[in-house]
Design an enzyme around this catalytic site. Structure first.
Site, PDB file in Angstrom:
ATOM      1  N   ASN A   7      23.723 -49.638  -0.033  1.00  0.00           N
ATOM      2  CA  ASN A   7      24.965 -50.373   0.202  1.00  0.00           C
ATOM      3  C   ASN A   7      25.147 -51.302  -0.997  1.00  0.00           C
ATOM      4  O   ASN A   7      24.433 -52.297  -1.136  1.00  0.00           O
ATOM      5  CB  ASN A   7      24.891 -51.172   1.515  1.00  0.00           C
ATOM      6  CG  ASN A   7      26.176 -51.959   1.775  1.00  0.00           C
ATOM      7  OD1 ASN A   7      26.788 -52.487   0.847  1.00  0.00           O
ATOM      8  ND2 ASN A   7      26.587 -52.038   3.027  1.00  0.00           N
ATOM      9  N   GLU A  34      30.015 -49.340   1.084  1.00  0.00           N
ATOM     10  CA  GLU A  34      30.771 -50.537   0.698  1.00  0.00           C
ATOM     11  C   GLU A  34      31.198 -50.474  -0.765  1.00  0.00           C
ATOM     12  O   GLU A  34      30.911 -51.377  -1.552  1.00  0.00           O
ATOM     13  CB  GLU A  34      29.986 -51.831   0.988  1.00  0.00           C
ATOM     14  CG  GLU A  34      30.139 -52.287   2.426  1.00  0.00           C
ATOM     15  CD  GLU A  34      29.951 -53.802   2.596  1.00  0.00           C
ATOM     16  OE1 GLU A  34      28.829 -54.219   2.881  1.00  0.00           O
ATOM     17  OE2 GLU A  34      30.941 -54.553   2.456  1.00  0.00           O
ATOM     18  N   ASP A 147      24.173 -47.316   5.951  1.00  0.00           N
ATOM     19  CA  ASP A 147      24.078 -48.650   6.555  1.00  0.00           C
ATOM     20  C   ASP A 147      24.535 -48.531   8.001  1.00  0.00           C
ATOM     21  O   ASP A 147      25.722 -48.438   8.268  1.00  0.00           O
ATOM     22  CB  ASP A 147      24.962 -49.627   5.770  1.00  0.00           C
ATOM     23  CG  ASP A 147      24.948 -51.022   6.357  1.00  0.00           C
ATOM     24  OD1 ASP A 147      24.267 -51.244   7.382  1.00  0.00           O
ATOM     25  OD2 ASP A 147      25.642 -51.897   5.795  1.00  0.00           O
ATOM     26  N   ASN A 149      24.050 -50.811  10.297  1.00  0.00           N
ATOM     27  CA  ASN A 149      24.312 -52.136  10.872  1.00  0.00           C
ATOM     28  C   ASN A 149      23.655 -52.298  12.242  1.00  0.00           C
ATOM     29  O   ASN A 149      24.249 -52.838  13.180  1.00  0.00           O
ATOM     30  CB  ASN A 149      25.814 -52.418  10.940  1.00  0.00           C
ATOM     31  CG  ASN A 149      26.331 -53.102   9.677  1.00  0.00           C
ATOM     32  OD1 ASN A 149      25.739 -54.049   9.167  1.00  0.00           O
ATOM     33  ND2 ASN A 149      27.446 -52.605   9.146  1.00  0.00           N
ATOM     34  N   ASP A 218      19.331 -50.223   7.156  1.00  0.00           N
ATOM     35  CA  ASP A 218      19.677 -48.987   6.444  1.00  0.00           C
ATOM     36  C   ASP A 218      18.638 -47.929   6.820  1.00  0.00           C
ATOM     37  O   ASP A 218      17.438 -48.146   6.621  1.00  0.00           O
ATOM     38  CB  ASP A 218      19.679 -49.232   4.934  1.00  0.00           C
ATOM     39  CG  ASP A 218      20.665 -50.323   4.542  1.00  0.00           C
ATOM     40  OD1 ASP A 218      21.844 -49.998   4.333  1.00  0.00           O
ATOM     41  OD2 ASP A 218      20.259 -51.510   4.496  1.00  0.00           O
ATOM     42  N   ASP A 247      23.437 -57.494  -1.391  1.00  0.00           N
ATOM     43  CA  ASP A 247      22.576 -58.092  -0.361  1.00  0.00           C
ATOM     44  C   ASP A 247      21.666 -57.035   0.285  1.00  0.00           C
ATOM     45  O   ASP A 247      20.744 -57.382   1.017  1.00  0.00           O
ATOM     46  CB  ASP A 247      23.368 -58.894   0.685  1.00  0.00           C
ATOM     47  CG  ASP A 247      24.675 -58.243   1.096  1.00  0.00           C
ATOM     48  OD1 ASP A 247      24.943 -57.105   0.678  1.00  0.00           O
ATOM     49  OD2 ASP A 247      25.429 -58.881   1.850  1.00  0.00           O
ATOM     50  N   HIS A 248      21.904 -55.746   0.002  1.00  0.00           N
ATOM     51  CA  HIS A 248      21.018 -54.663   0.452  1.00  0.00           C
ATOM     52  C   HIS A 248      20.151 -54.200  -0.718  1.00  0.00           C
ATOM     53  O   HIS A 248      20.565 -54.272  -1.872  1.00  0.00           O
ATOM     54  CB  HIS A 248      21.825 -53.451   0.917  1.00  0.00           C
ATOM     55  CG  HIS A 248      22.646 -53.684   2.144  1.00  0.00           C
ATOM     56  ND1 HIS A 248      22.354 -53.100   3.355  1.00  0.00           N
ATOM     57  CD2 HIS A 248      23.771 -54.411   2.338  1.00  0.00           C
ATOM     58  CE1 HIS A 248      23.262 -53.460   4.246  1.00  0.00           C
ATOM     59  NE2 HIS A 248      24.135 -54.261   3.666  1.00  0.00           N
TER      60      HIS A 248
END
Length: 258
Positions: A7, A34, A147, A149, A218, A247-248
DNA sequence: ATGTCGCTGTGCCAGCGA
């Protein structure tokens, strides 16, 4: 065959980091999430120069998914998850590469919960389960990665009690993931590392990476044909420490040749 | 409640989603 998911949180803003990671780790196939870029603004040329063919499903501002491959032309199977013609969000892309069906997904975040965004997340999950069951029924090698989530269990959260009301960890969300896996999928990271603390995401806030306050969201789900071929998996955690990073962190698996 | 990012348009900051 090494397959990765990442991501990127903005494919254009992240391009230097993405290219450096590709160069250093040389995955064969990569699912990106993303993109945060409309269809015409995907950096196809830079990615081709790095040695990868690409297909992508862009969207202005938010979402967007792509699949990159070092194995020649990519046979695209679908863009978008079936089951709702009204859904305009770019969150699913699927391809046939080197004998494997690769589904790249960006499951909705769902916050704030409860509310319409959480309802959308659970509906999207139901559509994914229907599609995933159809893939399993075909008895072919399939990987569903991206991802999700979702933190599947308390083991996947640095501080579970802080997250119980969050859309990524609510009981309905965990139950949806659990029933998806129960169709016959293998959670590749957990299969190889059943008891270790493994995170794939660290918030930008409060020095989360420095404190290792992370989440495992993930995932790689493997069909039975691929479960047998799984030989290695990992998280490229160091990438999360780079300048101007997502941030991933990227996550990867290695499959044995047939 | 807060924090920090990337993106967009109202456009060089504010609002949104994460």
């Amino acid at each position: 065959m090494k397959i990765a998911t990442y991501n990127v949180n903005g494919v254009n803003g992240r391009l230097p980091v993405l290219l450096r990671w590709l160069q250093e780790t040389q995955p064969d196939v990569v699912c990106l999430q993303e993109l945060k870029a409309p269809q015409e603004k995907f950096p196809e040329e830079a990615i081709r120069d790095a040695g990868y063919h690409a297909i992508w499903h862009g969207q202005k501002s938010w979402n967007g998914v792509a699949i990159l491959s070092r194995f020649g032309e990519i046979q695209e199977l679908r863009k978008g998850l079936p089951g709702d013609d009204e859904d305009t969000q770019s969150r699913y892309i699927e391809a046939f590469i080197n004998g494997v069906v690769i589904g790249g997904l960006y499951l909705p975040n769902g916050n704030p919960a409860p509310g319409p965004k959480f309802d959308y997340k659970l509906q999207w999950f139901e559509r994914l389960k229907l599609h995933a069951a159809g893939l399993l029924a075909r008895d072919i090698p399939v990987v569903l990665t991206g991802d999700y989530n979702v933190m599947p269990t308390e083991q996947d959260v640095y501080k579970p009690e802080r997250w119980v009301d969050d859309a990524l960890f609510r009981p309905e969300t965990r139950e949806a993931f659990k029933t998806l896996v129960a169709q016959g999928w293998t959670d590749a990271i957990r299969k190889l590392y059943p008891t270790e603390t493994i995170y794939t995401f660290w918030d930008y806030f409060r020095n989360a990476y420095g404190r290792n306050a992370g989440l495992r969201i993930d995932h790689f789900l493997l069909s039975p044909q691929l479960d047998k071929r799984l030989v290695a998996a990992g998280v490229d955690k160091q990438v999360r420490g780079w300048e101007k990073t997502s941030d991933h962190a990227p996550v990867w698996i290695e499959l044995a040749d047939e």
